[in-house]
Design an enzyme around this catalytic site. Structure first.
Site, PDB file in Angstrom:
ATOM      1  N   GLY A 173       0.665  -1.135  -0.072  1.00 55.02           N
ATOM      2  CA  GLY A 173      -0.036  -0.109  -0.093  1.00 55.02           C
ATOM      3  C   GLY A 173       0.836   1.312  -0.150  1.00 55.02           C
ATOM      4  CB  THR A 174       4.433   2.373  -1.042  1.00 56.77           C
ATOM      5  OG1 THR A 174       4.288   1.739  -2.292  1.00 56.77           O
ATOM      6  CG2 THR A 174       4.966   1.344   0.139  1.00 56.77           C
ATOM      7  CG  HIS A 195       1.859  -1.834 -15.509  1.00 55.03           C
ATOM      8  ND1 HIS A 195       1.648  -3.008 -14.960  1.00 55.03           N
ATOM      9  CD2 HIS A 195       2.834  -1.773 -16.365  1.00 55.03           C
ATOM     10  CE1 HIS A 195       2.496  -3.685 -15.521  1.00 55.03           C
ATOM     11  NE2 HIS A 195       3.229  -3.300 -16.371  1.00 55.03           N
TER      12      HIS A 195
HETATM   13  C1  GAR Z   1       3.350  -1.171  -7.374  1.00 52.36           C
HETATM   14  O1  GAR Z   1       4.676  -1.006  -7.902  1.00 52.36           O
HETATM   15  C2  GAR Z   1       2.308  -1.076  -8.534  1.00 52.36           C
HETATM   16  O2  GAR Z   1       2.632  -0.308  -9.583  1.00 52.36           O
HETATM   17  C3  GAR Z   1       2.388  -2.475  -8.829  1.00 52.36           C
HETATM   18  O3  GAR Z   1       2.213  -3.114  -7.552  1.00 52.36           O
HETATM   19  C4  GAR Z   1       2.983  -2.581  -6.557  1.00 52.36           C
HETATM   20  C5  GAR Z   1       2.163  -2.109  -5.473  1.00 52.36           C
HETATM   21  O4  GAR Z   1       2.937  -1.585  -4.390  1.00 52.36           O
HETATM   22  N1  GAR Z   1       1.216  -2.788  -9.717  1.00 52.36           N
HETATM   23  C6  GAR Z   1       1.219  -3.904 -10.681  1.00 52.36           C
HETATM   24  O5  GAR Z   1       2.409  -4.636 -10.957  1.00 52.36           O
HETATM   25  C7  GAR Z   1      -0.014  -3.985 -11.493  1.00 52.36           C
HETATM   26  N2  GAR Z   1       0.108  -4.915 -12.710  1.00 52.36           N
HETATM   27  P1  GAR Z   1       2.120  -0.757  -3.245  1.00 52.36           P
HETATM   28  O6  GAR Z   1       1.151  -1.995  -2.605  1.00 52.36           O
HETATM   29  O7  GAR Z   1       3.259  -0.670  -2.120  1.00 52.36           O
HETATM   30  O8  GAR Z   1       1.368   0.417  -3.744  1.00 52.36           O
END
Ligand code: GAR
Length: 207
Positions: free
Chosen positions: A12-13, A110
């Protein structure tokens, strides 16, 4: 004021970047009113609760199909009168019915420059491994509207970083998050909330 739901599955950053942007006034005319997680153990749920945002867990494993899951999600979003759905590291595939129901109201972040390193199977660290294996010299992040094609909807914003010779998937992921994702996503949400995004075919016009 637009009512925003953020859908998460992990750390969830990106959700945190949205919460911080809302607090500091970088997002106007919008409020995160709901955080929905497909994973009961997602740290993103704690980030939401710490900020007094309603949390809901819709565990994909509790549903027999993507269709049943998308139906439950639709019900939840409709009950809360959601105007904008943000997929922020949400790792569950949504059905075409769901996407049509909320046409041009779902945005996704993405971690690559679409149309490179995207589509089914490209998520999280894996995306950066693929970019490094390919030998590209730049990568970055993309915020786009969600349509029926996986990672194929109209692009709202993109930002690039250079790849360094010593990069690992982890270091590249960190740099792309810090320099691209955490900036682009709040910007895109603010543009949406202020009715600045106009979708014309494949293109997004920023008014
Ligand atoms: C992020 O890097 C986002 O761009 C990616 O997952 C991560 C979630 O991090 N999404 C994908 O790869 C979608 N295809 P977070 O939970 O720390 O926001």
């Amino acid at each position: 004021m637009k009512r925003i739901a953020v859908l998460v599955s992990g750390g969830g950053t990106n959700l945190q970047a949205l919460i911080d942007a809302q607090k500091s006034g970088l997002i106007t005319n919008g409020e995160i009113v709901s955080v929905i997680s497909s994973n009961p153990d997602a740290f993103a749920l704690k980030r939401a609760a710490d900020n007094n945002i309603k949390t809901t867990v819709l565990n994909r494993n509790d549903y027999s199909s993507n269709r049943e899951y998308s139906k439950a999600l639709t019900k939840e979003l409709k009950e809360d009168n959601i105007d904008l759905i943000v997929l922020a590291g949400f790792m569950t595939i949504l059905t075409e019915d769901f996407i049509n129901e909320f046409e041009n109201k779902i945005i996704n972040i993405h971690p690559a420059l679409i149309p490179s390193f995207c589509g089914e199977g490209f998520y999280g660290l894996h995306v950066h491994e693929k970019a490094l294996d390919y030998g590209v010299k730049v990568s970055g992040a993309t915020v786009h509207f969600v349509n029926e094609e996986c990672d194929g909807g109209p692009i709202i914003l993109q930002k690039a970083v250079e790849i360094l010779p010593e990069d690992t998937a982890e270091s590249l992921q960190k740099r792309i998050m810090e320099e691209c994702e955490w900036k682009l996503l709040p910007q895109a949400v603010n543009l949406f909330c202020n009715d600045k995004l106009e979708v014309i075919g494949r293109k997004v016009n920023i008014k």
